[in-house]
Design a protein around this motif. Sequence first.
Motif, PDB file in Angstrom:
ATOM      1  N   GLN A 128       0.836  -1.202   0.000  1.00  0.00           N
ATOM      2  CA  GLN A 128       0.000   0.000   0.000  1.00  0.00           C
ATOM      3  C   GLN A 128       0.868   1.249   0.000  1.00  0.00           C
ATOM      4  O   GLN A 128       1.874   1.332   0.704  1.00  0.00           O
ATOM      5  N   ASP A 183       1.383   5.090   0.960  1.00  0.00           N
ATOM      6  CA  ASP A 183       0.905   5.991   2.011  1.00  0.00           C
ATOM      7  C   ASP A 183       0.480   7.317   1.368  1.00  0.00           C
ATOM      8  O   ASP A 183       1.318   8.092   0.908  1.00  0.00           O
ATOM      9  N   GLU A 187      -1.818  11.008   1.313  1.00  0.00           N
ATOM     10  CA  GLU A 187      -2.524  12.045   2.068  1.00  0.00           C
ATOM     11  C   GLU A 187      -4.013  12.021   1.749  1.00  0.00           C
ATOM     12  O   GLU A 187      -4.844  12.446   2.543  1.00  0.00           O
ATOM     13  N   LYS A 213      -7.855   2.332  -1.478  1.00  0.00           N
ATOM     14  CA  LYS A 213      -6.431   2.501  -1.232  1.00  0.00           C
ATOM     15  C   LYS A 213      -5.643   2.345  -2.528  1.00  0.00           C
ATOM     16  O   LYS A 213      -6.089   1.721  -3.482  1.00  0.00           O
TER      17      LYS A 213
END
Length: 386
Positions: A198, A200, A202, A208
Amino acid sequence: MSTVLETEEHQALRAAVATLGRRYGRDYMTSVVRDGSHPRELWAEAAKLGYLGANLPEEYGGGGSGMAELSIVLEELGAAGSPLLMMVVSPAICGTVIARFGTDTQKRQWLPGLADGSLTMAFGITEPDAGSNSHRITTTARKDGEDWLLTGRKVFVSGVDIADATLVVGRTEDARSGRLKPCLFIVPRDAPGFGRSQIDMELQAPEKQFELVLDDVRLPADALVGDEDAGLLQLFAGLNPERIMTAAFGIGMGRYALARAVEYAKIRQVWKEPIGSHQAIAHPLAQAHIELELARLMMQKAARLYDEGDDIGAGEAANMAKYAAGEACVKAVDQAVHTLGGNGLTREYGLASLITAARVARIAPVSREMILNYVSHQSLGLPKSY
């Protein structure tokens, strides 16, 4: 918003989906994000009502309609504050490609599930070093007996964690020229060598983003979608619906933000009258409304051309629609936040998170600069700089 150009069936669909969207709304989507979950309830209900597979063939459980109908569904869910991003990927891109080019076995295996929401498919095209240049894709597929071996990396692939398979764009070597040509493969989520991690972000969204690593993923011969020599045609047949649906995503989000701002401007009083009576507030909101309407017109044109089988005409219109919707969405969200002032940045009003989300419509699946390149070259006939 005006629906004068739409049929009675389209207007009825729009009203029905809007009703569904309001029953879930922004609070539902916010809670899903907060819990790290997925909008399963909304997805399941939209599927049960026949909305998710509106564009897929009736013989495989779909609605037998087209992108005009599917884009209405996503736009109205977005306008209610609860868009389903995986609609862009699963029924629009993957469902369209399989319906148009898949084998009978592939159609039977995937289309009924994509139509009723019980199966979900992700789409992997973007690579770390290729960006928007699909001609630089380095994920390669090579023959090993009857099987294929797929090797490479993909980034910013939405929803891989919930997808049953990913439609991966790779390249094979042309036996005659030695050049690499694009091909599309269905990669099951549990295929050995198919890894995901995954990214990361904002961005606050239930869907996802993932990086994929394909390490000699062995696929049977029937994992290849359609004809090995028609990969480019198949690829763009999927990218036009992607652009149309991204436009719907942006228009819906822009409408949601604008509606919240208008509602606030009608009741918020600082001096004698509500702030919406002042032209400095009213005019930018009116401009945002106009630009969203114009973007929707181009989206409707693109959807109609695509549904009529005009892939070339649809390509131009879909790119323009995506560009216009991205710009209109960002401006509408920005003006909505500005209208609410400090309140626009609070969790209570739910607009601040859209500042980041609105940029998606500008950046993905293709940047506005690449669309301007497309229009300058393809529409205006100007020379390329690359």
